[in-house]
Design a protein around this motif. Structure first.
Motif, PDB file in Angstrom:
ATOM      1  N   TYR A  95       0.825  -1.220   0.000  1.00  0.00           N
ATOM      2  CA  TYR A  95       0.000   0.000   0.000  1.00  0.00           C
ATOM      3  C   TYR A  95       0.856   1.266   0.000  1.00  0.00           C
ATOM      4  CZ  TYR A  95      -2.884  -3.698   2.050  1.00  0.00           C
ATOM      5  OH  TYR A  95      -3.511  -4.878   2.301  1.00  0.00           O
ATOM      6  N   HIS A  96       0.230   2.347  -0.376  1.00  0.00           N
ATOM      7  CA  HIS A  96       0.912   3.645  -0.324  1.00  0.00           C
ATOM      8  C   HIS A  96       0.768   4.295   1.059  1.00  0.00           C
ATOM      9  CE1 HIS A  96       0.338   2.889  -4.648  1.00  0.00           C
ATOM     10  NE2 HIS A  96       1.489   3.495  -4.765  1.00  0.00           N
ATOM     11  N   TYR A  97      -0.318   3.954   1.741  1.00  0.00           N
ATOM     12  CA  TYR A  97      -0.510   4.464   3.106  1.00  0.00           C
ATOM     13  C   TYR A  97      -1.166   3.392   3.958  1.00  0.00           C
ATOM     14  CZ  TYR A  97       0.605   9.103   1.378  1.00  0.00           C
ATOM     15  OH  TYR A  97       1.254  10.161   0.817  1.00  0.00           O
ATOM     16  N   LEU A  98      -0.786   3.397   5.226  1.00  0.00           N
ATOM     17  CA  LEU A  98      -1.425   2.525   6.203  1.00  0.00           C
ATOM     18  C   LEU A  98      -1.948   3.415   7.328  1.00  0.00           C
ATOM     19  CD1 LEU A  98      -1.594  -0.687   6.864  1.00  0.00           C
ATOM     20  CD2 LEU A  98      -0.022  -0.073   8.701  1.00  0.00           C
ATOM     21  N   ILE A  99      -3.193   3.189   7.720  1.00  0.00           N
ATOM     22  CA  ILE A  99      -3.757   3.973   8.831  1.00  0.00           C
ATOM     23  C   ILE A  99      -3.973   3.041  10.009  1.00  0.00           C
ATOM     24  CG2 ILE A  99      -5.554   5.572   9.574  1.00  0.00           C
ATOM     25  CD1 ILE A  99      -5.963   6.392   6.725  1.00  0.00           C
ATOM     26  N   VAL A 105      -1.386   7.986  10.442  1.00  0.00           N
ATOM     27  CA  VAL A 105      -1.183   7.688   9.026  1.00  0.00           C
ATOM     28  C   VAL A 105       0.304   7.446   8.788  1.00  0.00           C
ATOM     29  CG1 VAL A 105      -1.366   8.575   6.671  1.00  0.00           C
ATOM     30  CG2 VAL A 105      -3.148   9.116   8.349  1.00  0.00           C
ATOM     31  N   GLU A 106       0.637   6.264   8.263  1.00  0.00           N
ATOM     32  CA  GLU A 106       2.031   5.943   7.979  1.00  0.00           C
ATOM     33  C   GLU A 106       2.219   5.759   6.481  1.00  0.00           C
ATOM     34  OE1 GLU A 106       4.221   3.750  11.398  1.00  0.00           O
ATOM     35  OE2 GLU A 106       2.576   2.488  10.732  1.00  0.00           O
ATOM     36  N   PRO A 107       3.309   6.323   5.930  1.00  0.00           N
ATOM     37  CA  PRO A 107       3.563   6.108   4.510  1.00  0.00           C
ATOM     38  C   PRO A 107       3.986   4.673   4.258  1.00  0.00           C
ATOM     39  CG  PRO A 107       5.358   7.359   5.504  1.00  0.00           C
ATOM     40  CD  PRO A 107       4.318   7.171   6.568  1.00  0.00           C
ATOM     41  N   GLY A 108       3.534   4.120   3.139  1.00  0.00           N
ATOM     42  CA  GLY A 108       3.990   2.810   2.690  1.00  0.00           C
ATOM     43  C   GLY A 108       4.982   3.034   1.582  1.00  0.00           C
ATOM     44  N   ARG A 109       4.636   2.580   0.364  1.00  0.00           N
ATOM     45  CA  ARG A 109       5.521   2.885  -0.757  1.00  0.00           C
ATOM     46  C   ARG A 109       5.213   4.296  -1.285  1.00  0.00           C
ATOM     47  NH1 ARG A 109       4.631  -1.743  -4.996  1.00  0.00           N
ATOM     48  NH2 ARG A 109       5.042  -3.086  -3.210  1.00  0.00           N
ATOM     49  N   LEU A 125      -3.577   4.484  -6.195  1.00  0.00           N
ATOM     50  CA  LEU A 125      -2.998   4.540  -4.854  1.00  0.00           C
ATOM     51  C   LEU A 125      -3.778   3.589  -3.960  1.00  0.00           C
ATOM     52  CD1 LEU A 125      -2.595   8.405  -4.333  1.00  0.00           C
ATOM     53  CD2 LEU A 125      -0.796   6.756  -4.899  1.00  0.00           C
ATOM     54  N   GLY A 126      -3.082   2.884  -3.092  1.00  0.00           N
ATOM     55  CA  GLY A 126      -3.738   1.978  -2.153  1.00  0.00           C
ATOM     56  C   GLY A 126      -3.612   2.506  -0.734  1.00  0.00           C
ATOM     57  N   ILE A 127      -4.752   2.669  -0.073  1.00  0.00           N
ATOM     58  CA  ILE A 127      -4.756   3.096   1.336  1.00  0.00           C
ATOM     59  C   ILE A 127      -5.398   1.981   2.153  1.00  0.00           C
ATOM     60  CG2 ILE A 127      -5.557   4.797   3.009  1.00  0.00           C
ATOM     61  CD1 ILE A 127      -5.733   6.831   0.736  1.00  0.00           C
ATOM     62  N   CYS A 128      -4.706   1.559   3.201  1.00  0.00           N
ATOM     63  CA  CYS A 128      -5.188   0.426   3.989  1.00  0.00           C
ATOM     64  C   CYS A 128      -5.408   0.827   5.442  1.00  0.00           C
ATOM     65  CB  CYS A 128      -4.173  -0.711   3.911  1.00  0.00           C
ATOM     66  SG  CYS A 128      -4.753  -2.202   4.732  1.00  0.00           S
ATOM     67  N   LEU A 129      -6.582   0.489   5.952  1.00  0.00           N
ATOM     68  CA  LEU A 129      -6.874   0.714   7.370  1.00  0.00           C
ATOM     69  C   LEU A 129      -6.646  -0.581   8.138  1.00  0.00           C
ATOM     70  CD1 LEU A 129      -8.335   3.144   6.015  1.00  0.00           C
ATOM     71  CD2 LEU A 129     -10.031   2.982   7.849  1.00  0.00           C
ATOM     72  N   VAL A 130      -5.988  -0.468   9.261  1.00  0.00           N
ATOM     73  CA  VAL A 130      -5.742  -1.634  10.111  1.00  0.00           C
ATOM     74  C   VAL A 130      -7.043  -2.044  10.793  1.00  0.00           C
ATOM     75  CG1 VAL A 130      -4.599  -2.414  12.213  1.00  0.00           C
ATOM     76  CG2 VAL A 130      -3.300  -1.158  10.486  1.00  0.00           C
TER      77      VAL A 130
END
Ligand SMILES: [Zn+2]
Length: 208
Positions: A95-99, A105-109, A125-130
């Motif tokens: 992902y590009h971001y992980l929440i 919010v943490e940057p991924g790639r 863009l891929g945003i992923c929520l934990v």
């Protein structure tokens, strides 16, 4: 025979350069500074993503008592062969971001790198929520969060507004993984319609 010096004033040769500079400034203003500008400047973004796709990790928000974060997901994805070399660094996280569950919010790639999150749609863009927001897979809420937390939705909304402004996206450019694949991701408990309604409102409005 002796050459005569160029009688033209030195500024004359600068005009083309000045005109070019003015044109570039105008293009920059229209493309970046003016969010209500026309859409032609989309083409100026060399790495403009196709849109945004939302995911959940389908997992618990903590592992051995530690909140699941981007470094852990990067390590998890290292064995999957999804890694990409980008500007001298290797990124495994799909992902590009992980929440995180706490909303951080943490940057991924990097945004300029293709994702590895949705088959055939990795130009998004891929945003992923934990968390696991699927009522079928997480019926009793054994994996937490079972619903996106308020902090996650607030920070997701802020991130989305920023990215939509940056790339001139509308809510039509925002999708769920399930819109493109046989998956429930990001789960039926993810309030997608509510999020879209919020994003239609001007910034500063209510958050879901
Ligand atoms: Zn997904």
């Amino acid at each position: 025979m002796r050459r005569t010096p160029n009688p033209r004033r030195p500024l004359d040769s600068l005009w083309p350069a000045l005109l070019l500079l003015a044109a570039l400034a105008a293009v920059g203003w229209a493309g970046v500074g003016n969010r209500y500008g026309p859409h032609w400047h989309r083409w100026l973004f060399r790495h403009r993503p196709a849109g945004i796709i939302l995911h959940h990790t389908a997992s618990d928000g903590r592992r051995n008592g530690t909140p699941l974060d981007a470094a852990m997901v990067d390590a998890d994805h290292a064995g999957k062969g999804w890694g990409i070399e980008y500007q001298g660094r290797t990124y495994h996280i799909a992902y590009h971001y992980l929440i995180r569950a706490d909303g951080k919010v943490e940057p991924g790639r990097p945004e300029g790198a293709p994702g590895a999150h949705t088959l055939g749609r990795n130009d998004y863009l891929g945003i992923c929520l934990v968390g696991n927001f699927s009522s079928a897979a997480n019926r009793s809420g054994q994996m937490q969060p079972a619903y996106p937390t308020q902090a996650q939705m607030e920070h997701l909304t802020t991130l989305l507004r920023k990215l939509m402004h940056k790339y001139d996206f509308t809510v039509e450019d925002l999708h769920r993984h399930r819109d493109f694949a046989q998956t429930s991701c990001p789960g039926d408990r993810f309030p997608f319609r509510q999020l879209v309604e919020t994003l239609r409102e001007p910034a500063g409005g209510p958050t879901p």
